[in-house]
Design a protein around this motif. Structure first.
Motif, PDB file in Angstrom:
ATOM      1  N   MET A 197       0.827  -1.200   0.000  1.00  0.00           N
ATOM      2  CA  MET A 197       0.000   0.000   0.000  1.00  0.00           C
ATOM      3  C   MET A 197       0.867   1.257   0.000  1.00  0.00           C
ATOM      4  N   ALA A 198       1.940   1.263   0.798  1.00  0.00           N
ATOM      5  CA  ALA A 198       2.811   2.438   0.875  1.00  0.00           C
ATOM      6  C   ALA A 198       3.476   2.726  -0.465  1.00  0.00           C
ATOM      7  N   VAL A 199       3.949   1.686  -1.141  1.00  0.00           N
ATOM      8  CA  VAL A 199       4.585   1.867  -2.444  1.00  0.00           C
ATOM      9  C   VAL A 199       3.605   2.520  -3.418  1.00  0.00           C
ATOM     10  N   GLN A 200       2.402   1.980  -3.490  1.00  0.00           N
ATOM     11  CA  GLN A 200       1.426   2.490  -4.456  1.00  0.00           C
ATOM     12  C   GLN A 200       0.975   3.914  -4.129  1.00  0.00           C
ATOM     13  N   LEU A 201       0.694   4.166  -2.856  1.00  0.00           N
ATOM     14  CA  LEU A 201       0.210   5.497  -2.484  1.00  0.00           C
ATOM     15  C   LEU A 201       1.272   6.574  -2.709  1.00  0.00           C
ATOM     16  N   ALA A 202       2.494   6.281  -2.271  1.00  0.00           N
ATOM     17  CA  ALA A 202       3.568   7.261  -2.443  1.00  0.00           C
ATOM     18  C   ALA A 202       3.816   7.536  -3.923  1.00  0.00           C
ATOM     19  N   LYS A 203       3.774   6.497  -4.728  1.00  0.00           N
ATOM     20  CA  LYS A 203       3.973   6.677  -6.173  1.00  0.00           C
ATOM     21  C   LYS A 203       2.839   7.502  -6.768  1.00  0.00           C
ATOM     22  N   ALA A 204       1.615   7.240  -6.334  1.00  0.00           N
ATOM     23  CA  ALA A 204       0.471   7.990  -6.838  1.00  0.00           C
ATOM     24  C   ALA A 204       0.557   9.467  -6.472  1.00  0.00           C
ATOM     25  N   TYR A 205       1.226   9.773  -5.355  1.00  0.00           N
ATOM     26  CA  TYR A 205       1.374  11.163  -4.925  1.00  0.00           C
ATOM     27  C   TYR A 205       2.649  11.805  -5.451  1.00  0.00           C
ATOM     28  N   GLY A 206       3.354  11.106  -6.357  1.00  0.00           N
ATOM     29  CA  GLY A 206       4.479  11.721  -7.042  1.00  0.00           C
ATOM     30  C   GLY A 206       5.804  11.628  -6.330  1.00  0.00           C
ATOM     31  N   SER A 207       5.983  10.644  -5.464  1.00  0.00           N
ATOM     32  CA  SER A 207       7.245  10.466  -4.746  1.00  0.00           C
ATOM     33  C   SER A 207       8.123   9.430  -5.441  1.00  0.00           C
ATOM     34  N   HIS A 208       9.418   9.502  -5.146  1.00  0.00           N
ATOM     35  CA  HIS A 208      10.371   8.470  -5.563  1.00  0.00           C
ATOM     36  C   HIS A 208      10.357   7.400  -4.481  1.00  0.00           C
ATOM     37  N   VAL A 209      10.118   6.141  -4.866  1.00  0.00           N
ATOM     38  CA  VAL A 209       9.881   5.087  -3.879  1.00  0.00           C
ATOM     39  C   VAL A 209      10.979   4.029  -3.948  1.00  0.00           C
ATOM     40  N   VAL A 210      11.573   3.754  -2.787  1.00  0.00           N
ATOM     41  CA  VAL A 210      12.554   2.684  -2.640  1.00  0.00           C
ATOM     42  C   VAL A 210      11.990   1.689  -1.632  1.00  0.00           C
ATOM     43  N   ALA A 211      12.098   0.392  -1.925  1.00  0.00           N
ATOM     44  CA  ALA A 211      11.558  -0.631  -1.034  1.00  0.00           C
ATOM     45  C   ALA A 211      12.603  -1.700  -0.757  1.00  0.00           C
ATOM     46  N   THR A 212      12.654  -2.149   0.492  1.00  0.00           N
ATOM     47  CA  THR A 212      13.477  -3.314   0.822  1.00  0.00           C
ATOM     48  C   THR A 212      12.594  -4.557   0.821  1.00  0.00           C
ATOM     49  N   VAL A 213      13.160  -5.663   0.334  1.00  0.00           N
ATOM     50  CA  VAL A 213      12.445  -6.938   0.266  1.00  0.00           C
ATOM     51  C   VAL A 213      13.418  -8.054   0.591  1.00  0.00           C
ATOM     52  N   GLY A 214      12.858  -9.261   0.808  1.00  0.00           N
ATOM     53  CA  GLY A 214      13.702 -10.385   1.172  1.00  0.00           C
ATOM     54  C   GLY A 214      14.223 -11.193  -0.003  1.00  0.00           C
ATOM     55  N   THR A 215      13.510 -11.155  -1.134  1.00  0.00           N
ATOM     56  CA  THR A 215      13.903 -11.978  -2.279  1.00  0.00           C
ATOM     57  C   THR A 215      13.740 -11.198  -3.574  1.00  0.00           C
ATOM     58  N   HIS A 216      14.413 -11.667  -4.615  1.00  0.00           N
ATOM     59  CA  HIS A 216      14.274 -11.034  -5.927  1.00  0.00           C
ATOM     60  C   HIS A 216      12.860 -11.207  -6.478  1.00  0.00           C
ATOM     61  N   LEU A 217      12.224 -12.331  -6.155  1.00  0.00           N
ATOM     62  CA  LEU A 217      10.856 -12.556  -6.610  1.00  0.00           C
ATOM     63  C   LEU A 217       9.914 -11.508  -6.019  1.00  0.00           C
ATOM     64  N   LYS A 218      10.070 -11.240  -4.732  1.00  0.00           N
ATOM     65  CA  LYS A 218       9.269 -10.185  -4.118  1.00  0.00           C
ATOM     66  C   LYS A 218       9.626  -8.824  -4.709  1.00  0.00           C
ATOM     67  N   GLY A 219      10.896  -8.628  -4.996  1.00  0.00           N
ATOM     68  CA  GLY A 219      11.327  -7.375  -5.588  1.00  0.00           C
ATOM     69  C   GLY A 219      10.649  -7.107  -6.916  1.00  0.00           C
ATOM     70  N   ALA A 220      10.498  -8.148  -7.723  1.00  0.00           N
ATOM     71  CA  ALA A 220       9.830  -7.993  -9.013  1.00  0.00           C
ATOM     72  C   ALA A 220       8.371  -7.603  -8.825  1.00  0.00           C
ATOM     73  N   ALA A 221       7.723  -8.196  -7.825  1.00  0.00           N
ATOM     74  CA  ALA A 221       6.325  -7.866  -7.560  1.00  0.00           C
ATOM     75  C   ALA A 221       6.173  -6.429  -7.096  1.00  0.00           C
ATOM     76  N   VAL A 222       7.078  -5.983  -6.251  1.00  0.00           N
ATOM     77  CA  VAL A 222       7.010  -4.620  -5.735  1.00  0.00           C
ATOM     78  C   VAL A 222       7.333  -3.608  -6.836  1.00  0.00           C
ATOM     79  N   ALA A 223       8.257  -3.948  -7.709  1.00  0.00           N
ATOM     80  CA  ALA A 223       8.574  -3.067  -8.841  1.00  0.00           C
ATOM     81  C   ALA A 223       7.359  -2.892  -9.744  1.00  0.00           C
TER      82      ALA A 223
END
Length: 318
Positions: free
Chosen positions: A155-181
């Motif tokens: 939710m934080a990734v999507q909301l921040a992006k919708a409000y025009g922010s640059h978003v960086v996220a930490t994840v545990g795996t590359h598979l999760k990273g792809a989903a978050v991207a």
């Protein structure tokens, strides 16, 4: 009525679906026939014996739900029997019916099913109250989200992006990273391989880890940065070099949602309806559902959360 009861503190197996007394709504409450609920980290902590519900709230787990209003208290404005709603709860969502203060009840956003709406209240209220109300994230600023694949993270990734922010996220795996991207994260850091504090300079950090990440978070803050700590998965006690905090003119904000009084939760819910629901209706933000599990099988849903392999929310459906 049936509900999930924590028979004793321990693993998922302590969750039991059994007959319990009917909830009794007060004059400022509505009674909801529950369609679905969702599993949150706080439910896991309650099951383990580390996070009791606030006084007066239900002892059954479940911090959010969706459903249909079947009873309205005498002092409830603007809500009626038959309304389809979702709600932020102090507890009791893993049940067939739940009583909730009217201030914490929200309409189901357009474009979302009644079942899917169960996965929205806790994450939307948490992100809105912390990232936007407390930390005042602005367009063009950088947000660092720890646990980017979690319910709150997605939710934080999507909301921040919708409000025009640059978003960086930490994840545990590359598979999760792809989903978050795919949800809009501009940068993804697999924390098992990279030190986020060496990679990021953020204006706002949303942290679920607590002690383990404190020094790294302070290092990763820009001058004037704001760190919001909402979880203690990495411990509760850590040392802090205050010189770094002072030199950066940074702030550390600690926050919980569950223990707030109904009027404060109500103000957050109104902010969510005004500012988040339109983005969901427009398709810019969506609930991310990992799995749907029958409500009577809450233990299986908790095993999913314990495994750490989920992306987004695990729903409990009737």
């Amino acid at each position: 009525m049936r509900a999930t009861v924590i028979a004793e503190h321990g693993g998922p197996e302590v969750l039991e679906w059994r007959e319990v007394p009917e909830p009794v709504p007060g004059p400022g409450d509505v009674l909801i026939e529950v369609t679905a609920s969702a599993v949150n980290r706080a439910d896991v902590m309650q099951r383990q014996g580390f996070y009791n519900p606030p006084p007066g709230d239900s002892d059954y787990p479940g911090l959010e739900c969706s459903g249909v209003i079947i009873e309205v208290g005498a002092n409830v404005p603007g809500l009626a029997v038959g309304d389809q709603v979702c709600a932020l709860l102090g507890g009791g969502g893993y049940a067939e019916r739940v009583a909730v203060p009217w201030e914490q009840v929200m309409p189901v956003p357009d474009g979302v099913s009644l079942e899917e709406a169960a996965g929205l209240p806790e994450v939307a209220c948490t992100v809105w109250s912390n990232v936007f109300m407390a930390a005042r994230l602005r367009r063009g600023e950088t947000l660092l989200v720890h646990g980017g694949a979690s319910g709150i993270g997605t939710m934080a990734v999507q909301l921040a992006k919708a409000y025009g922010s640059h978003v960086v996220a930490t994840v545990g795996t590359h598979l999760k990273g792809a989903a978050v991207a795919q949800l809009g994260a501009d940068e993804v850091i697999v924390y098992r391989e990279q030190d986020f504090a060496e990679k990021v300079q953020a204006d706002v950090i949303l942290d679920i880890m607590g002690a383990k990440y404190l020094s790294g978070n302070i290092k990763a803050l820009k001058t004037g940065g704001r760190l919001v700590v909402i979880g203690l998965q990495g411990g509760a006690k850590a040392e802090l070099d205050l010189r770094t905090l002072l030199n950066k003119r940074a702030t550390v904000h600690g926050s919980t949602l569950r223990s707030r009084p109904a009027d404060e939760k109500g103000a957050i819910c109104r902010g969510v309806v005004a500012n988040v629901w339109p983005l969901i209706s427009a398709g810019a933000v969506r609930p991310v559902i990992h799995a749907r599990v029958p409500m009577a099988e809450a233990a299986e849903a908790h095993r999913m959360l314990d495994s750490g392999e989920h992306v987004g929310k695990v729903l409990l459906v009737r």
